[in-house]
Design a protein around this motif. Structure first.
Motif, PDB file in Angstrom:
ATOM      1  N   GLY A 131      17.802  21.061 -81.010  1.00 52.10           N
ATOM      2  CA  GLY A 131      16.296  21.035 -80.235  1.00 52.10           C
ATOM      3  C   GLY A 131      15.718  21.396 -80.686  1.00 52.10           C
ATOM      4  N   GLN A 132      14.123  21.505 -79.865  1.00 54.65           N
ATOM      5  CA  GLN A 132      12.986  22.049 -80.769  1.00 54.65           C
ATOM      6  C   GLN A 132      12.473  23.352 -79.856  1.00 54.65           C
ATOM      7  OE1 GLN A 132      11.899  21.330 -83.119  1.00 54.65           O
ATOM      8  NE2 GLN A 132      13.414  19.754 -83.166  1.00 54.65           N
ATOM      9  N   GLN A 133      12.878  23.283 -78.136  1.00 56.28           N
ATOM     10  CA  GLN A 133      12.802  24.324 -77.610  1.00 56.28           C
ATOM     11  C   GLN A 133      13.088  25.688 -78.189  1.00 56.28           C
ATOM     12  OE1 GLN A 133      14.145  23.423 -73.617  1.00 56.28           O
ATOM     13  NE2 GLN A 133      12.919  26.164 -72.731  1.00 56.28           N
ATOM     14  N   ARG A 134      12.063  27.216 -78.354  1.00 59.91           N
ATOM     15  CA  ARG A 134      12.387  27.946 -78.040  1.00 59.91           C
ATOM     16  C   ARG A 134      12.626  29.158 -77.436  1.00 59.91           C
ATOM     17  NH1 ARG A 134      12.150  29.929 -82.975  1.00 59.91           N
ATOM     18  NH2 ARG A 134      11.084  32.258 -82.725  1.00 59.91           N
ATOM     19  N   PHE A 135      13.408  30.338 -77.506  1.00 56.80           N
ATOM     20  CA  PHE A 135      13.774  30.824 -76.497  1.00 56.80           C
ATOM     21  C   PHE A 135      13.315  32.797 -77.035  1.00 56.80           C
ATOM     22  CE2 PHE A 135      16.015  27.164 -75.364  1.00 56.80           C
ATOM     23  CZ  PHE A 135      15.988  27.327 -74.161  1.00 56.80           C
ATOM     24  N   ASP A 136      13.640  33.651 -76.510  1.00 58.26           N
ATOM     25  CA  ASP A 136      13.361  34.638 -76.941  1.00 58.26           C
ATOM     26  C   ASP A 136      14.549  35.175 -77.374  1.00 58.26           C
ATOM     27  OD1 ASP A 136       9.724  35.732 -75.842  1.00 58.26           O
ATOM     28  OD2 ASP A 136      11.272  34.927 -73.936  1.00 58.26           O
ATOM     29  N   ALA A 137      15.640  35.035 -75.908  1.00 56.59           N
ATOM     30  CA  ALA A 137      16.614  35.618 -76.703  1.00 56.59           C
ATOM     31  C   ALA A 137      17.537  34.474 -77.042  1.00 56.59           C
ATOM     32  CB  ALA A 137      17.430  36.763 -76.584  1.00 56.59           C
ATOM     33  N   ILE A 138      19.252  34.239 -77.407  1.00 55.58           N
ATOM     34  CA  ILE A 138      20.405  33.488 -77.420  1.00 55.58           C
ATOM     35  C   ILE A 138      21.813  33.975 -77.417  1.00 55.58           C
ATOM     36  CG2 ILE A 138      21.638  31.829 -78.652  1.00 55.58           C
ATOM     37  CD1 ILE A 138      18.934  30.776 -79.746  1.00 55.58           C
ATOM     38  N   LEU A 139      22.621  33.871 -76.798  1.00 55.11           N
ATOM     39  CA  LEU A 139      23.281  34.679 -76.736  1.00 55.11           C
ATOM     40  C   LEU A 139      24.869  33.859 -77.168  1.00 55.11           C
ATOM     41  CD1 LEU A 139      25.546  37.414 -75.662  1.00 55.11           C
ATOM     42  CD2 LEU A 139      25.104  36.413 -73.882  1.00 55.11           C
ATOM     43  N   VAL A 140      25.101  33.701 -77.381  1.00 57.19           N
ATOM     44  CA  VAL A 140      26.122  32.577 -78.109  1.00 57.19           C
ATOM     45  C   VAL A 140      27.623  33.700 -78.197  1.00 57.19           C
ATOM     46  CG1 VAL A 140      27.762  31.778 -79.690  1.00 57.19           C
ATOM     47  CG2 VAL A 140      25.022  32.246 -80.087  1.00 57.19           C
ATOM     48  N   LEU A 141      28.698  33.105 -77.094  1.00 64.55           N
ATOM     49  CA  LEU A 141      29.517  33.009 -76.497  1.00 64.55           C
ATOM     50  C   LEU A 141      31.119  32.091 -76.594  1.00 64.55           C
ATOM     51  CD1 LEU A 141      28.729  34.828 -72.882  1.00 64.55           C
ATOM     52  CD2 LEU A 141      29.669  36.082 -74.913  1.00 64.55           C
TER      53      LEU A 141
END
Length: 248
Positions: free
Chosen positions: A107-117
């Protein structure tokens, strides 16, 4: 006549068969428990009116919070408790492998942070090493362009889970080591933060305190288990401090 020694693979096959026969009933019960917990689980999300920072959570059942008594007791819920002005979007799904996690990051939406579990399903369901390494690298590349801060926290030593008995537990431990090796390298290559939950069984709190830290299925963390993971997330990755810094 001198008898020939049985081939090692044959001996291992016999041991495996005996272990399966001895544990079939218990394993079937635990599988049923795991499925019931998955049906009850719901990914935690938050949309505060005065949000200042956004976090995307992706992954498998550990990102959903399966095994916790409520969504608020999951990793995402614990983060929201300490950061009430944080928007949390949770795309995690029970049963997801790293190939699915990469899809959650599209997708194109940006976030300040991403957490991958995640990663436990790749360990348990025998994703090949080459494919797993490729899927993890793809997820890291996608996450890098979606957020300024990316944190990977793969599942700990799956072989420590009460769900598994020897010799399967030994195999799960070795596969968990490979998972962490691939995630550590992908995080380094893409400027992400890696949280190490892997410990050998003798040093693993999930093996030493199984009734406290594991859910009823002997596979997912309990509320206490998720709190322990959250502590590692803050100790190793400094997540709370990093999220606070993003607000400034």
């Amino acid at each position: 006549m001198k008898m020939r020694r049985p081939h090692m693979l044959g001996a291992l096959g016999v041991l495996t068969a005996l272990a399966l026969l001895a544990t079939t009933g218990c394993a079937a019960w635990r599988v049923g428990q795991s499925m019931a917990l998955a049906r009850q689980s719901e990914p935690f999300e938050a949309s505060p009116a005065q949000a200042t920072v956004s976090l995307l959570v992706v992954g498998d059942s550990t990102a959903v919070g399966t095994g916790a008594s409520s969504p608020a007791a999951s990793i995402a819920g614990l983060i929201a408790r300490d950061h009430p002005q944080l928007t949390i979007v949770n795309r995690a799904r029970d049963g997801a492998r790293f190939a699915d996690i990469a899809g959650q990051l599209e997708g194109q939406q940006r976030f300040d942070a991403i957490l991958v579990l995640g990663g436990g399903n790749d360990v348990i369901r025998f994703t090949g090493d080459a494919q797993l390494e490729q899927d993890i690298a793809r997820a890291a590349e996608l996450a890098r362009v979606r957020a300024r801060l990316v944190v990977f926290m793969p599942s700990g030593n799956v072989g420590s889970a009460p769900f598994f008995f020897a010799p399967w537990s030994w195999l799960m431990t070795r596969r968990s080591e490979n998972l962490h090796r691939f995630v550590r390298q992908a995080a380094t290559d893409n400027g992400a933060v890696y949280v190490n939950l892997f410990k050998e069984k003798a040093d693993d709190p999930f093996a030493q305190r199984p009734d406290e830290l594991n859910a009823s299925d002997g596979l997912h963390p309990s509320d206490a288990g998720y709190r322990l993971w959250y502590g590692e997330l803050n100790t190793q990755a400094g997540l709370s401090a990093r999220l606070a810094a993003l607000r400034r």
